[in-house]
Design a protein around this motif. Structure first.
Motif, PDB file in Angstrom:
ATOM      1  N   LYS A  55       0.824  -1.344  -0.101  1.00  0.00           N
ATOM      2  CA  LYS A  55       0.224   0.272   0.043  1.00  0.00           C
ATOM      3  C   LYS A  55       0.797   1.179   0.019  1.00  0.00           C
ATOM      4  N   GLU A  56       1.972   1.204   0.712  1.00  0.00           N
ATOM      5  CA  GLU A  56       2.705   2.439   0.957  1.00  0.00           C
ATOM      6  C   GLU A  56       3.504   2.914  -0.494  1.00  0.00           C
ATOM      7  N   TYR A  57       3.450   1.868  -1.566  1.00  0.00           N
ATOM      8  CA  TYR A  57       3.963   2.220  -2.597  1.00  0.00           C
ATOM      9  C   TYR A  57       3.094   2.320  -3.831  1.00  0.00           C
ATOM     10  N   GLN A  58       1.856   1.986  -3.759  1.00  0.00           N
ATOM     11  CA  GLN A  58       0.893   2.078  -4.796  1.00  0.00           C
ATOM     12  C   GLN A  58       0.701   3.490  -5.285  1.00  0.00           C
ATOM     13  N   GLU A  59       0.659   4.599  -4.252  1.00  0.00           N
ATOM     14  CA  GLU A  59       0.578   5.840  -4.674  1.00  0.00           C
ATOM     15  C   GLU A  59       1.961   6.401  -5.299  1.00  0.00           C
ATOM     16  N   ARG A  60       3.281   5.552  -4.958  1.00  0.00           N
ATOM     17  CA  ARG A  60       4.328   6.194  -5.516  1.00  0.00           C
ATOM     18  C   ARG A  60       4.822   5.562  -7.015  1.00  0.00           C
ATOM     19  N   ILE A  61       4.127   4.398  -7.486  1.00  0.00           N
ATOM     20  CA  ILE A  61       4.439   4.009  -8.496  1.00  0.00           C
ATOM     21  C   ILE A  61       3.004   3.541  -9.341  1.00  0.00           C
ATOM     22  N   PRO A  62       2.087   4.365  -9.463  1.00  0.00           N
ATOM     23  CA  PRO A  62       0.950   4.099  -9.838  1.00  0.00           C
ATOM     24  C   PRO A  62       0.881   3.768 -11.413  1.00  0.00           C
ATOM     25  N   GLY A  63       1.954   3.958 -12.398  1.00  0.00           N
ATOM     26  CA  GLY A  63       1.746   3.698 -13.726  1.00  0.00           C
ATOM     27  C   GLY A  63       2.249   2.091 -13.605  1.00  0.00           C
ATOM     28  N   ALA A  64       2.639   1.547 -12.748  1.00  0.00           N
ATOM     29  CA  ALA A  64       3.159   0.064 -12.762  1.00  0.00           C
ATOM     30  C   ALA A  64       2.058  -0.810 -12.021  1.00  0.00           C
ATOM     31  N   CYS A  65       0.813  -0.222 -11.344  1.00  0.00           N
ATOM     32  CA  CYS A  65      -0.090  -0.812 -10.663  1.00  0.00           C
ATOM     33  C   CYS A  65      -1.359  -1.015 -11.620  1.00  0.00           C
ATOM     34  N   HIS A  66      -1.663  -2.260 -11.640  1.00  0.00           N
ATOM     35  CA  HIS A  66      -3.099  -2.538 -12.365  1.00  0.00           C
ATOM     36  C   HIS A  66      -4.079  -2.054 -11.516  1.00  0.00           C
ATOM     37  N   VAL A  67      -5.251  -2.331 -12.038  1.00  0.00           N
ATOM     38  CA  VAL A  67      -6.457  -1.803 -11.427  1.00  0.00           C
ATOM     39  C   VAL A  67      -6.895  -2.366 -10.099  1.00  0.00           C
ATOM     40  N   ASP A  68      -6.403  -3.565 -10.046  1.00  0.00           N
ATOM     41  CA  ASP A  68      -6.586  -4.395  -8.624  1.00  0.00           C
ATOM     42  C   ASP A  68      -5.407  -4.226  -7.703  1.00  0.00           C
ATOM     43  N   GLY A  69      -4.509  -3.386  -8.123  1.00  0.00           N
ATOM     44  CA  GLY A  69      -3.280  -3.036  -6.857  1.00  0.00           C
ATOM     45  C   GLY A  69      -2.198  -4.065  -7.187  1.00  0.00           C
ATOM     46  N   THR A  70      -2.130  -4.919  -8.253  1.00  0.00           N
ATOM     47  CA  THR A  70      -1.158  -5.869  -8.457  1.00  0.00           C
ATOM     48  C   THR A  70      -0.087  -5.376  -9.591  1.00  0.00           C
TER      49      THR A  70
END
Length: 593
Positions: free
Chosen positions: A505-520
């Motif tokens: 969670k602490e990285y989802q906002e830091r690398i949004p371009g690499a996260c799929h819609v489900d956070g994976t």
């Protein structure tokens, strides 16, 4: 000992197109797709390349003349020096008898049986039989091959040997699952001390192929079967998990021995009607995003449920700790992660050659003898062509009216300069060393970008790749940093993009371009030994930006093979909105940009 493995048929596209209508949307539904060649010398794979990288025909099933020539030339080997030629299909007379019996014992009308027998007979004599395979090689190479040097390897065994070799050759349980082999679609068993024991009672016939069923749903949703299944996998993440699944209720039957029966019609209009009934669809709904998401979720859930059923049976029959998973279904990285985490297996390996490019390598490994694998053999996907500085400069000179370039003095400087470019909202084509083998770009023929920008996925999908906006991209990260950013479960590394992990969670906002819609994210991990240039770039980028990874996607546009040569890279660069191209130590821009 020198062994050449190869996959592909000169007449594949012609015969499957004429006899079975494998054209247009169905153009990849044929035997021999993903043609390739691989060379094994003294037990070690020294070269491998897909034919499409050289011929520039995506997923070609043609005889791999270019790939064979390149593999031999790269090692300084002539055809007359090869001890064994290994081919990853064995349509023996016994297999032919089984094919005939299957037609005769089917519930088809008599006239349809005669039609099927005629088509199968022409396919067998013109392409699949041992004689046809032999003559195809002789006619395409002009080399009078000693028939005793040609070894035909069963298709699923070739898949297994590819995975076993790349995993180090140790003991493991195995599952191979794809669209089709000679007569089966999935097998499981054990590999102990280099000896394969297949659990015959758990084998799944081709008529119940999970890969074919998933491919039919892929086509139903408007995509290309045996090519776009990953789009269905990606779409599934946009909806919640299904609470009940009509596919499992009406199409799939699971059996206690780990096998299963899948009942879908072969006729396109018939399975469209079945799916409309199951999913509440029609021609208009099939074009709607929400409907596609729902159906994709059901199809993905079917794959996960069926493969979990197989793994449960395999676990009960084998006491081994490691699972090898190969075949086209092994590219479903979402299912792979769930298979491992929900099973008693402590480790699971899926190779970079899991789909059909890998069978050329697997056939060669089998013929060379898995036990002959050197203990210090390097496991690397970077087995294809590389280009020296003179070749790069010659290519640049040919495009001098359209591009300009700057040469950096050394590897450290090119890493620093590229990291500086990637710190901004720039898309960079990255071309280094030998090309990767297999369907994934693993950092030598890649498009890279900074995942800290939320809209970077849209920029690349629309301006560069020319593909659907829902498609995710993979992050590439130093192996030492990966557990800090991703919840990796039982995995400590994932060098081939074959597993999906939740982004912490602490990285989802830091690398949004690499996260799929489900956070994976389908992460690729890299260390210095695997790819020093990419590791150096990652260190330079992270030091400059404090962003722990880069976004990595294949260096191509939709419908084209991944680039192979500097000229391929320059053509793709000029035809897209890629901002910079880095080839070896050259930083290239478009004139007037």
């Amino acid at each position: 000992m020198i062994v050449l493995g190869y996959n592909g048929f000169s007449r594949g596209a012609e015969l499957f197109g004429r006899l079975y209508g494998a054209t247009g949307v169905g153009r990849n539904l044929l035997v021999g797709h993903d043609a390739a060649a691989a060379l094994v010398i003294d037990g070690e794979v020294v070269a491998a390349v897909e034919e499409e990288r050289l011929s520039r025909v995506k997923k070609t099933s043609d005889f791999p003349a270019h790939a064979i020539t390149w593999c031999l030339d790269s090692a300084g080997v002539g055809l007359d020096q090869v001890d064994v030629f290994a081919f990853p299909w064995r349509f023996s007379p016994a297999v032919a008898e089984e094919m005939i019996s299957g037609i005769c014992d089917s519930g088809m009308p008599v006239a349809a049986k005669f039609d099927a027998l005629r088509s199968t007979g022409e396919l067998y004599t013109g392409m699949l039989s041992p004689d046809a395979v032999y003559h195809d090689f002789v006619e395409r190479t002009g080399y009078e091959l000693d028939p005793n040097k040609l070894t035909l390897v069963p298709h699923h065994l070739a898949h297994l040997m590819c995975g076993a070799y790349l995993a180090g050759g140790g003991d493991a349980a195995f599952l191979v699952s794809d669209g089709r082999a000679e007569t089966l679609s999935s097998v499981m068993g054990e590999l102990r001390n280099g000896v394969v024991r297949q659990f015959d009672e758990s084998a799944v016939p081709m008529t119940s192929s999970l890969g074919v069923a998933f491919g039919r749903i892929t086509r139903y949703l408007g995509f290309v079967p045996n090519n776009d299944e990953y789009k269905v996998m990606g779409l599934a993440a946009y909806g919640p998990p299904p609470r009940h699944n009509p596919l499992l209720e009406r199409v799939v039957r699971l059996h206690e021995n780990g096998s299963y029966t899948i009942s879908t019609p072969r006729d396109i209009s018939a399975y469209y009607a079945l799916f409309d009934d199951l999913f509440g669809g029609d021609s208009e709904k099939r074009e709607q995003f929400d409907f596609r998401v729902k159906v994709a979720g059901l199809a993905q859930h079917m794959v996960e449920a069926v493969t979990a059923h197989q793994v449960r049976a395999l676990t009960a029959a084998s006491g081994l700790d490691t699972l090898l998973f190969e075949g086209g279904l092994a590219l479903n990285c979402v299912a792979n992660t769930k298979m491992l985490e929900r099973s008693p297996f402590t480790g699971m390996e899926v190779s970079f050659g899991a789909s059909d490019p890998g069978v050329a390598m697997g056939a060669a490994v089998y013929a060379a003898g898995l036990r002959n694998r050197p203990a210090d053999a390097v496991t690397t996907p970077y087995l294809g062509p590389s280009y020296d500085e003179r070749q790069v400069q010659d290519a640049l000179a040919d495009y001098a009216d359209r591009v300009e370039w700057q040469e950096e003095p050394d590897a450290a400087s090119i890493a620093d300069r590229t990291a500086e470019l990637l710190a901004g909202k720039n898309v960079v084509g990255w071309f280094q060393g030998r090309s990767e083998f297999g369907p994934r770009a693993l950092g030598n023929r890649s498009i890279l970008a900074n995942p800290a920008f939320p809209d970077i996925k849209d920029i690349i999908n629309l301006r560069v790749k020319h593909r659907e906006p829902f498609r995710p991209f993979a992050p590439v990260i130093l192996e030492s940093e990966a557990p800090r950013v991703f919840s990796m479960g039982k995995k400590t590394s994932s060098p081939y993009m074959t597993f999906v992990f939740p982004v912490r969670k602490e990285y989802q906002e830091r690398i949004p371009g690499a996260c799929h819609v489900d956070g994976t994210a389908r992460a690729q991990t890299v260390n210095e030994g695997q790819n020093p240039a990419l590791a150096r770039l990652l260190r330079a980028f992270t030091a400059r930006t404090d962003v722990p990874c880069l976004l990595n996607t294949s260096f191509n546009v939709a419908g084209e093979p991944i680039v192979c040569s500097p000229r391929d890279a320059l053509e793709c660069f000029l035809a897209t909105e890629i901002d910079y191209l880095v080839i070896d130590r050259f930083v290239i821009t478009k004139k007037g940009s």
